[in-house]
Design a protein around this motif. Structure first.
Motif, short mmCIF file in Angstrom:
data_model
loop_
_atom_site.label_atom_id
_atom_site.label_comp_id
_atom_site.label_asym_id
_atom_site.label_seq_id
_atom_site.Cartn_x
_atom_site.Cartn_y
_atom_site.Cartn_z
N ASP A 14 17.07 120.45 -9.07
CA ASP A 14 17.93 119.54 -9.84
C ASP A 14 17.20 118.67 -10.85
O ASP A 14 17.77 117.71 -11.33
CB ASP A 14 18.72 118.59 -8.92
CG ASP A 14 20.00 119.24 -8.44
OD1 ASP A 14 20.31 120.30 -8.97
OD2 ASP A 14 20.66 118.70 -7.57
N HIS A 15 15.96 118.96 -11.16
CA HIS A 15 15.29 118.14 -12.16
C HIS A 15 15.47 118.68 -13.58
O HIS A 15 14.94 118.13 -14.53
CB HIS A 15 13.80 117.96 -11.82
CG HIS A 15 13.57 116.91 -10.78
ND1 HIS A 15 12.35 116.33 -10.56
CD2 HIS A 15 14.42 116.31 -9.92
CE1 HIS A 15 12.46 115.42 -9.59
NE2 HIS A 15 13.71 115.41 -9.18
N GLY A 16 16.18 119.81 -13.71
CA GLY A 16 16.57 120.27 -15.05
C GLY A 16 15.72 121.38 -15.61
O GLY A 16 15.64 121.57 -16.82
N ASP A 99 11.80 114.31 -12.90
CA ASP A 99 12.90 113.42 -13.25
C ASP A 99 12.34 112.03 -13.55
O ASP A 99 11.51 111.52 -12.80
CB ASP A 99 13.86 113.38 -12.05
CG ASP A 99 15.12 112.57 -12.32
OD1 ASP A 99 14.98 111.40 -12.67
OD2 ASP A 99 16.22 113.11 -12.16
N GLU A 102 13.35 109.83 -10.34
CA GLU A 102 12.88 110.21 -9.00
C GLU A 102 11.37 110.43 -8.94
O GLU A 102 10.75 110.26 -7.91
CB GLU A 102 13.61 111.49 -8.54
CG GLU A 102 15.08 111.24 -8.27
CD GLU A 102 15.79 112.47 -7.74
OE1 GLU A 102 15.19 113.55 -7.73
OE2 GLU A 102 16.95 112.33 -7.34
N ASN A 127 11.50 114.37 -17.72
CA ASN A 127 12.84 114.73 -18.20
C ASN A 127 13.85 113.64 -17.83
O ASN A 127 13.59 112.79 -17.00
CB ASN A 127 13.23 116.07 -17.54
CG ASN A 127 14.45 116.68 -18.18
OD1 ASN A 127 14.80 116.37 -19.31
ND2 ASN A 127 15.13 117.54 -17.45
N LYS A 128 15.02 113.70 -18.45
CA LYS A 128 16.15 112.80 -18.17
C LYS A 128 15.81 111.33 -18.49
O LYS A 128 16.19 110.43 -17.74
CB LYS A 128 16.58 112.92 -16.69
CG LYS A 128 16.98 114.33 -16.29
CD LYS A 128 17.65 114.35 -14.94
CE LYS A 128 17.91 115.77 -14.48
NZ LYS A 128 18.58 115.86 -13.20
N LYS A 131 18.71 108.70 -18.86
CA LYS A 131 19.45 108.09 -17.75
C LYS A 131 19.21 106.58 -17.73
O LYS A 131 18.15 106.10 -18.13
CB LYS A 131 19.00 108.71 -16.42
CG LYS A 131 19.66 110.06 -16.17
CD LYS A 131 19.03 110.79 -15.04
CE LYS A 131 19.46 110.28 -13.68
NZ LYS A 131 18.96 111.13 -12.60
N CYS A 134 16.04 104.89 -15.59
CA CYS A 134 14.80 105.69 -15.58
C CYS A 134 13.58 104.77 -15.69
O CYS A 134 13.65 103.65 -16.17
CB CYS A 134 14.82 106.71 -16.72
SG CYS A 134 14.77 105.96 -18.33
N SER A 165 14.92 114.82 -22.96
CA SER A 165 16.14 115.10 -22.20
C SER A 165 16.52 116.54 -22.51
O SER A 165 16.96 116.84 -23.62
CB SER A 165 17.25 114.15 -22.64
OG SER A 165 18.49 114.68 -22.24
#
Length: 601
Positions: A14-16, A99, A102, A127-128, A131, A134, A165
């Motif tokens: 799920d980290h993309g 992430d 995370e 990544n992300k 958000k 972050c 992202s």
């Protein structure tokens, strides 16, 4: 040097990762403007799309500024570590995707450790960063610490960092300055990842993965380590145990975009697919015809868990499946072993049952789910951890468990884990969550996830990884409640479920066929209770005022396959067919259960 870069993408679930690969494929204009591609292009089997995880590693390639970049997508779960360990052999560098909130998760650590040990050059992608909560700078520092703890070299510690992202389709060297595209990442790959070396000499190529085509059969995939491989060339196949088979290459393909294109020859450093070699296994070496030299055999970590697979013997046997005999089961399991390196199948005293060894519950459940979709009917027993004797001491696998939970429920989680012989090592705040780290026997993790999610109203984030074999930690209490077992074969009625609701919670709805010995619910006490769930109401032509109210039944509890595997005890089976999943006792009649009770004590 040649213009080829081989790069593996590592990331936690799920980290993309697969989304990023989608964007790379689109940016390099692999598709026509009017072409419909959908999302998560690489997760191409149904199971991967449904669960949103990568199970099987895959290869694609793109051309950027005249350089061919081979991208190897790897699974993030430690249960599929066998997949990762072999495909890293094809790469010269890795893209570590994390992430921005995370940070590096425990299962990323497992694969990163393998990659650094192989001397691969890392590029870190945070990544992300779009958000809200972050924390890119903290994550950057934590990754540096992780690399340092994993004994990375000076060169590996000097890693480039790209922020971005992948969902919005941009990457940049500064997270405060978003760009319009992901080209900064591709430029970093060209700049920092070494190009694939050309190695002169006789042919050497290790088979690191399998492909299958209904036209030509099994296809060997690997990277040419030395020399040149050509179409129609006679070669030697060096097996893992050193035996040599003579063979000939019929066709050669290289990876281009999402597909393959035919090639006359492939030089060292590139990844290719070979058609025409018979009887190969993963880890074998394709070598020179006259002077074959073997490459080092791939070492795979041992399995930590086993489960009994047996043919379906329930009263509903053969109603829904296509493949139901022990011969079907045996052939399917041995076929799976060819491509699933971390899996091991052992025959038992019974000709209908096989012990299947795997890396964890997810690893085994994906195999069961795949088989049921192919039309198999099977029964599986309770997962058991593998116990070893080390220097005369009985040892069991111990795992590191990491749980992130809201602070107010951290106490409940600690209590649940310590009941299962877990030891709390770290407790610290992480954003608005509490970060807990435990050491816990692998046995204790079986069945823990359900309890933790219930206690935290589904807010806990759990991850675990294998640590080492350590001395036996003593007995761990099993399931706290007993079960409700059906005493009759027939169709369940709303009337009887309603009357039995004070006895426990049910797993079946009204109007469902059940058989004697099937588990239909959970008892409120710790012992098993036999119930009649098929009894109908006595009908008379008299109306009773007030007592003919509509029945009100609580909704039935539905288990996923993993939850069922964690729920059952050693005297129970899960019956899995293409259309349904039932829990049952191994001995269906109450009399047989009493006679055989000592076996399971």
């Amino acid at each position: 040097m040649q213009n080829i870069r081989n790069i593996a993408i590592i990331a936690h679930v799920d980290h993309g990762k697969t989304t990023l690969v989608d964007k790379i494929l689109h940016s390099c204009q692999l598709f026509r403007d009017n072409q419909e591609t959908g999302e998560l292009i690489l997760d191409n089997n149904d199971l991967e799309r449904e669960r949103g995880i990568t199970i099987v590693s895959k290869n694609v390639s793109v051309n950027y500024k005249g350089v061919k970049i081979n991208i190897i997508d790897t699974p993030g779960h430690a249960d599929f570590g066998g997949e990762v360990e072999r495909v890293l052999k094809m790469a010269d560098g890795v893209l570590l995707l994390v992430d921005a909130f995370e940070g590096a998760m425990p299962q990323t650590r497992f694969v990163t450790q393998k990659a650094l040990a192989l001397g691969l050059k890392p590029i870190v992608v945070i990544n992300k960063v779009d958000k809200e909560n972050c924390r890119p700078e903290e994550v950057h520092e934590s990754i540096f610490e992780l690399f340092f703890n994993l004994e990375a070299t000076e060169d590996q510690l000097d890693f480039p960092v790209i922020y971005g992202s992948s969902k919005q389709g941009w990457m940049s060297t500064d997270w405060n300055k978003p760009t319009e595209d992901i080209f900064p990442l591709l430029d970093a790959i060209l700049e920092h990842i070494p190009s694939a070396p050309v190695s002169e000499g006789t042919l050497q190529m290790q088979i690191t993965s399998l492909d299958y085509s209904s036209f030509v059969g099994r296809i060997a995939v690997g990277r040419v380590a030395r020399g040149v491989i050509k179409e129609n060339m006679p070669v030697s196949l060096v097996k893992r145990d050193g035996r040599i088979q003579k063979s000939r290459i019929k066709e050669l393909y290289t990876f281009e975009g999402l597909g393959k294109i035919k090639a006359q020859e492939v030089k060292s450093g590139d990844i290719c697919a070979v058609v025409g070699i018979e009887g190969f296994e993963i880890g074998d070496t394709i070598a020179d015809f006259e002077k074959p030299e073997q490459l080092e055999v791939i070492h795979i970590d041992e399995p930590t868990m086993n489960m009994l697979f047996t043919i379906n013997t329930s009263p509903f046997f053969g109603k829904e499946g296509k493949f139901v005999t022990s011969r079907h089961l045996r052939d399917r399991l041995y076929k799976e072993m060819e491509k699933n390196l971390a899996l091991k199948v052992v025959e038992t005293e019974s000709p209908d049952s096989y012990l299947v060894y795997g890396r964890g519950i997810l690893h085994l459940s994906v195999l069961i789910e795949t088989m049921r979709r192919e039309g198999y009917e099977i029964q599986v027993g309770q997962p058991q951890v593998i116990i070893k004797e080390v220097d005369g001491v009985k040892c069991e696998p111990v795992e590191t468990l990491i749980v992130d939970v809201p602070g107010e429920v951290a106490g409940k989680v600690i209590e649940l884990v310590t009941q299962k012989k877990g030891e709390l090592l770290v407790m610290e705040p992480k954003g608005d969550l509490q970060h807990l780290e435990f050491e816990i026997p692998a046995r204790g993790i079986i069945g823990l996830r359900n309890n933790v999610l219930t206690a935290t109203a589904g807010e806990a984030i759990m991850a675990h990884r294998f640590k080492a074999y350590e001395p036996w930690k003593g007995t761990i209490p099993g399931r706290l409640n007993g079960v409700l077992v059906s005493m009759e074969k027939g169709q369940t009625t709303a009337y009887s479920i309603d009357k039995l609701q004070d006895r426990g919670r049910f797993f079946v709805d009204p109007g469902v066929d059940v058989y004697e010995g099937q588990i239909v619910g959970e008892h409120i006490r710790d012992n098993d209770l036999v119930v009649n769930i098929v009894k109908g109401k006595q009908l008379t032509n008299m109306r009773a005022s007030g007592s003919d109210d509509n029945v009100r039944i609580a909704p039935a509890i539905k288990f996923s396959l993993e939850e069922a595997m964690e729920y059952i005890q050693n005297d129970e089976y899960i019956e899995v067919t293409p259309k349904s999943m039932r829990l049952r006792k191994i001995y269906l009649t109450e009399n047989e259960r009493k006679v055989n009770a000592k076996k399971f004590a």
